[in-house]
Design an enzyme around this catalytic site. Structure first.
Site, PDB file in Angstrom:
ATOM      1  N   SER A   1      -1.758  -9.122   1.749  1.00 11.01           N
ATOM      2  CA  SER A   1      -1.517  -8.242   0.611  1.00 11.01           C
ATOM      3  C   SER A   1      -0.873  -9.023  -0.524  1.00 11.01           C
ATOM      4  CB  SER A   1      -0.603  -7.087   1.022  1.00 11.01           C
ATOM      5  OG  SER A   1      -1.251  -6.215   1.909  1.00 11.01           O
TER       6      SER A   1
ATOM      7  N   ASP B   1      -2.049  -1.110  -7.770  1.00  8.54           N
ATOM      8  CA  ASP B   1      -1.236  -1.739  -6.716  1.00  8.54           C
ATOM      9  C   ASP B   1      -0.860  -3.177  -7.113  1.00  8.54           C
ATOM     10  OD1 ASP B   1       0.052  -2.282  -4.348  1.00  8.54           O
ATOM     11  OD2 ASP B   1      -1.751  -2.316  -3.109  1.00  8.54           O
TER      12      ASP B   1
ATOM     13  N   HIS C   1       2.593  -2.425  -2.957  1.00  8.37           N
ATOM     14  CA  HIS C   1       2.915  -1.823  -1.659  1.00  8.37           C
ATOM     15  C   HIS C   1       3.607  -2.796  -0.706  1.00  8.37           C
ATOM     16  CE1 HIS C   1      -0.920  -3.666  -0.201  1.00  8.37           C
ATOM     17  NE2 HIS C   1      -0.267  -3.702   0.946  1.00  8.37           N
TER      18      HIS C   1
END
Length: 258
Positions: free
Chosen positions: A211, A112, A67
């Protein structure tokens, strides 16, 4: 710069990468402590319109989250400690190819993961090194102590990015607890391909700017930072577990790349 994506994904059931949103209000490691410069040699700073992080797993490959937004002209910086100025030990690379995990679901964050092939190979130095993938795909048991590093805010109510790499200690939480009504309430489902982990009453946690950061448990690379609510104890950090399926994809993708 437009980063090329492969066009060999399985149809329909596997969703392509679309920019996702880490559902939080600020960026970075919540709490934690600044690490000694260049002691996390595997850390990769992905600097584009937004910050992400990743792990150098081969001389020209970084593993991060699918993402992560790669719009613009992102750079991968190895050997970084500071985000605000270039250091002598930095190695800066453009991205040759971005390859998201073919079954990444941006709604549930399942799968992810993303591989970034660098333009050129990193030189191993006292500031840059490779993080070995786990030799086994074992699950991570509840109460296991782990740590995650990244660049960002030190407090959940202060969204100014930190200038230095920080690290937080987190503990793995049973998936049954993470899925209960006091936590994620199955929205999304924290499944067997995910690790749920949090710090002291939410005081230590990962956040948006982190992330893609590697989750290290008992000195083994076990997961990749995906989503959470930045220090909210009801919404601990969620990490993608490096399962057998994920590890096979990583190895086959790297072996088959030109």
């Amino acid at each position: 710069m437009n980063i090329p994506f492969p066009f060999s994904f399985p149809p329909a059931i596997c969703l392509l990468l679309i920019p996702g949103v880490f559902p939080v209000s600020c960026e970075g490691i919540i709490g934690g402590n600044e690490v000694a410069p260049h002691t996390r040699r595997y850390m990769a700073l992905i600097k584009g319109l937004k910050l992400c992080a990743g792990a150098l797993i081969k001389e020209n490959w970084v593993l991060t989250a699918a993402h992560c937004d790669l719009k613009g002209n992102p750079q991968v910086i190895l050997g970084a400690h500071s985000t605000s100025h270039k250091e002598k030990l930095d190695q800066v690379f453009s991205i040759k190819k971005a390859i998201p995990y073919p079954c990444f679901d941006p709604q549930t964050f399942e799968g992810d993961l993303q591989l970034l092939q660098l333009e050129g190979k990193a030189t191993m130095t006292k500031a840059v090194g490779i993080l070995q993938l786990p030799r086994t795909e074992d699950d991570v048991k509840p109460h296991t102590k782990c740590h995650v590093a990244g660049w960002g805010s030190t407090k959940k109510d202060a969204c100014q990015m930190s200038n230095a790499l920080r690290e937080a200690n987190v503990t793995v939480i049973d998936r049954k607890i993470c899925n209960d009504a006091q936590h994620y309430n199955f929205n999304p489902v924290i499944d067997l391909s995910m690790i749920c982990a949090g710090g002291r009453k939410g005081e230590d946690d990962s956040c948006e700017g982190d992330s893609g950061s590697p989750l290290i448990c008992d000195n083994v690379f076990r997961g990749v930072t995906s989503f959470g609510k930045c220090g909210n104890p009801q919404k601990p950090g969620i990490y993608i577990l490096l399962t057998k399926k994920h590890l096979n994809w990583i190895k086959k993708t790297i072996a088959g790349a030109i």
